[in-house]
Scaffold this active site. Sequence first.
Site, mmCIF file in Angstrom:
data_model
loop_
_atom_site.group_PDB
_atom_site.id
_atom_site.type_symbol
_atom_site.label_atom_id
_atom_site.label_comp_id
_atom_site.label_asym_id
_atom_site.label_seq_id
_atom_site.Cartn_x
_atom_site.Cartn_y
_atom_site.Cartn_z
ATOM 1 N N ASP A 83 4.150 2.912 -14.849
ATOM 2 C CA ASP A 83 5.507 2.930 -14.314
ATOM 3 C C ASP A 83 5.562 1.962 -13.136
ATOM 4 O OD1 ASP A 83 4.372 4.144 -12.176
ATOM 5 O OD2 ASP A 83 5.357 6.067 -12.438
ATOM 6 N N CYS A 102 -8.294 22.243 -31.372
ATOM 7 C CA CYS A 102 -8.872 21.671 -30.152
ATOM 8 C C CYS A 102 -10.110 22.461 -29.740
ATOM 9 C CB CYS A 102 -7.848 21.630 -29.016
ATOM 10 S SG CYS A 102 -7.591 23.194 -28.151
ATOM 11 N N ASP A 147 6.759 10.540 -21.860
ATOM 12 C CA ASP A 147 5.628 10.938 -21.010
ATOM 13 C C ASP A 147 6.083 12.133 -20.208
ATOM 14 O OD1 ASP A 147 7.307 9.342 -18.977
ATOM 15 O OD2 ASP A 147 5.749 10.283 -17.751
ATOM 16 N N HIS A 187 -5.842 21.845 -24.369
ATOM 17 C CA HIS A 187 -5.067 22.467 -25.456
ATOM 18 C C HIS A 187 -3.615 21.984 -25.440
ATOM 19 C CE1 HIS A 187 -3.084 25.171 -28.151
ATOM 20 N NE2 HIS A 187 -2.220 25.407 -27.178
ATOM 21 N N GLY A 203 6.704 2.553 -9.966
ATOM 22 C CA GLY A 203 6.702 3.116 -8.626
ATOM 23 C C GLY A 203 8.073 3.568 -8.179
ATOM 24 N N CYS A 248 -9.417 26.030 -28.480
ATOM 25 C CA CYS A 248 -9.068 27.056 -29.472
ATOM 26 C C CYS A 248 -10.196 27.325 -30.461
ATOM 27 C CB CYS A 248 -7.793 26.652 -30.211
ATOM 28 S SG CYS A 248 -6.341 26.722 -29.131
ATOM 29 N N GLN A 278 19.736 2.936 -16.042
ATOM 30 C CA GLN A 278 20.156 3.945 -15.075
ATOM 31 C C GLN A 278 21.649 4.223 -15.269
ATOM 32 O OE1 GLN A 278 18.415 5.827 -13.188
ATOM 33 N NE2 GLN A 278 16.384 4.833 -13.256
ATOM 34 N N CYS A 314 -4.709 25.792 -34.077
ATOM 35 C CA CYS A 314 -5.064 24.605 -33.291
ATOM 36 C C CYS A 314 -6.551 24.309 -33.441
ATOM 37 C CB CYS A 314 -4.720 24.839 -31.818
ATOM 38 S SG CYS A 314 -5.088 23.416 -30.768
#
Lengths: 370, 370
Positions: free
Chosen positions: A93, A306, A266, A335, A95, A309, A189, A304
Amino acid sequence: MTFRFQLHHTDADTGARRGTFTTPHGPVETPGFMPVGTQGTVKGLTIDHVASTGAHMILGNTYHLGLRPGHQTVRALGGLHAMSGWEGPILTDSGGFQVFSLKGINKISEHSVVFRSHIDGALIDLTPEHSMEIQESLGSDVAMVLDHVVALPAERDEVQQAMERSIRWAKRCLEYASCGDQAKFAIVQGGLDVDLRVQCARELAAMNFEGYAVGGLSVGETPDEMYRITAATTPELPAEKPRYLMGVGRPIDLLESIVRGIDLFDCVMPTRNGRNGFAFTDSGPIKIRNAKHKTDTSPLDDSCDCLTCTRHSRGYLRHLFIAGEMLGPTLLSLHNLTYYQKVMRGAREAIQADRLAEYIATKKSQWGIT
Amino acid sequence: MTFRFQLHHTDADTGARRGTFTTPHGPVETPGFMPVGTQGTVKGLTIDHVASTGAHMILGNTYHLGLRPGHQTVRALGGLHAMSGWEGPILTDSGGFQVFSLKGINKISEHSVVFRSHIDGALIDLTPEHSMEIQESLGSDVAMVLDHVVALPAERDEVQQAMERSIRWAKRCLEYASCGDQAKFAIVQGGLDVDLRVQCARELAAMNFEGYAVGGLSVGETPDEMYRITAATTPELPAEKPRYLMGVGRPIDLLESIVRGIDLFDCVMPTRNGRNGFAFTDSGPIKIRNAKHKTDTSPLDDSCDCLTCTRHSRGYLRHLFIAGEMLGPTLLSLHNLTYYQKVMRGAREAIQADRLAEYIATKKSQWGIT
């Protein structure tokens, strides 16, 4: 061509997009979710953990990395890829969001935004050009333009001026001598005003950015307001470029925004909530500190695969949180990021099969959302 | 037979032992080092990380796990192996060291030690039998007897009384109805008094324990005092049983104690120091926060194949610590544990080749110890 965005399919019912964004560090399947690595690390996870979640691209924060360790240091360490060990695509990004969320300690002019470092109080003069310079040092695949973010609610005049400044700053970022292996994304924006959003999107679309973001949302407005602004903005953006909704959000927000034409996301939510003992699952949210999990030998999420899990019970995870062990935040972050990637993978498959609406209905039902 | 200790070789010069201690959850090559998993987790590491360091057996703390989550909860979660996901051997201490290091809040009688929980202030009455009961619930491969540890320096009378009580308590632990798949290790006490140590070792050796520990050391005495007591104690212990020096220590302490007949070790040093930014390497200790590492692209230790050293630079590790990121403590703990295992592997190979003295001389030279 270093960057390429291929649209593979558009969902027949909703118009949601399935694509691949190709970068110098590899492809990003869209719709896609980027874990946030604020300070050059996704908090609590090794890069192997991050890769195991299925993430393609991660995000770094120019504000944080620019202050500490400093962009010259990142450059000396070989750039953000070499420094962090993450070999896949990285987006940074500008800032803007961080600077403008530090209330009362910044002064904005057409030239720059002046703010004080939250670390040592040093006065920093951040121009659009300097943001690009920092991001070049970081060596990210995608650099975001510096924008002027306004806290909502705000007067229309203030929103309009910030939006117009954001356009001028975007142009300065684009004109800044660029390195060819770094894409630049503009940021739309305009607050919650559809007319301002449309105007901003059109003016930015007329410039040649590799991608476009919808910024200044997820700052306190309702989900419906966010969906409304997103829906009004995306039709004004070039169809052949990726679209990124910044800082969003809950799993349902991702799906509702994919329907409205967004390709990239994100959010700190999966990691921040994970550190606080909150897990996302196909049975809805789980607060792992809850006493009812004390002797529960079942995993967080049956479906799951992962590490968390497949290896550990809810009872153990609860113990880690109650005992204040670092491994608790690590395992829940792992997870949650895996879960977010699974939701996105499901969305990609659903779009490809023209069944996104059905997929979202199923997810809402699982999550208890009416 | 569930437990077996095979001595493969004795170093010709030093008498150091190379063996294999077989448990229901697999073999432990000796000399061996056990990472400490106080609360059912080696702090900051996943079990896959722990396994990747080359550790064979890990340690759990009866005091901590007995208080939180409580031994009934651990039992309900399938025991410490199932709960933590660690499939290899586990040794649990008895709680003695923790209880006696909580100054001023315990009352010792022949029956038990009474202490207040550091978590909620509850009054706990810990008998030798109760310690064994807790360890049975934890389901460790090796249970330690409850002993009476005395802070040093202390009057000879006090040391002697605690030593004699430790022998009586060891007998009570042995007589406690036992489960056949859990070995019991006795603990030799006697402070820095060789006569008391020898007496204690002989009386315990006359009982049928599966292994013997030297306890009450590494509590503030000099390394030379520790070596002296260890050297005086081990000849009194059965040669055919494993010998464990509790809570020790620095890499050099491990090597010096192997020379004096010790087979097993545990210590929080690699993980605690790792969390504090201190790394062990073949070039000696490194303080990673030091400014000289700021732009250093070299790994912590050139010759180390851990994730930390193969993936990350000193500059990045420094950044993680300066920025307060969880990944810093995780990566340095992972490296330090890997380093400890490497030192032990080197010692095993050196013993097998009758070259332990040479190996230790090389290590001391690398570490800058004269």
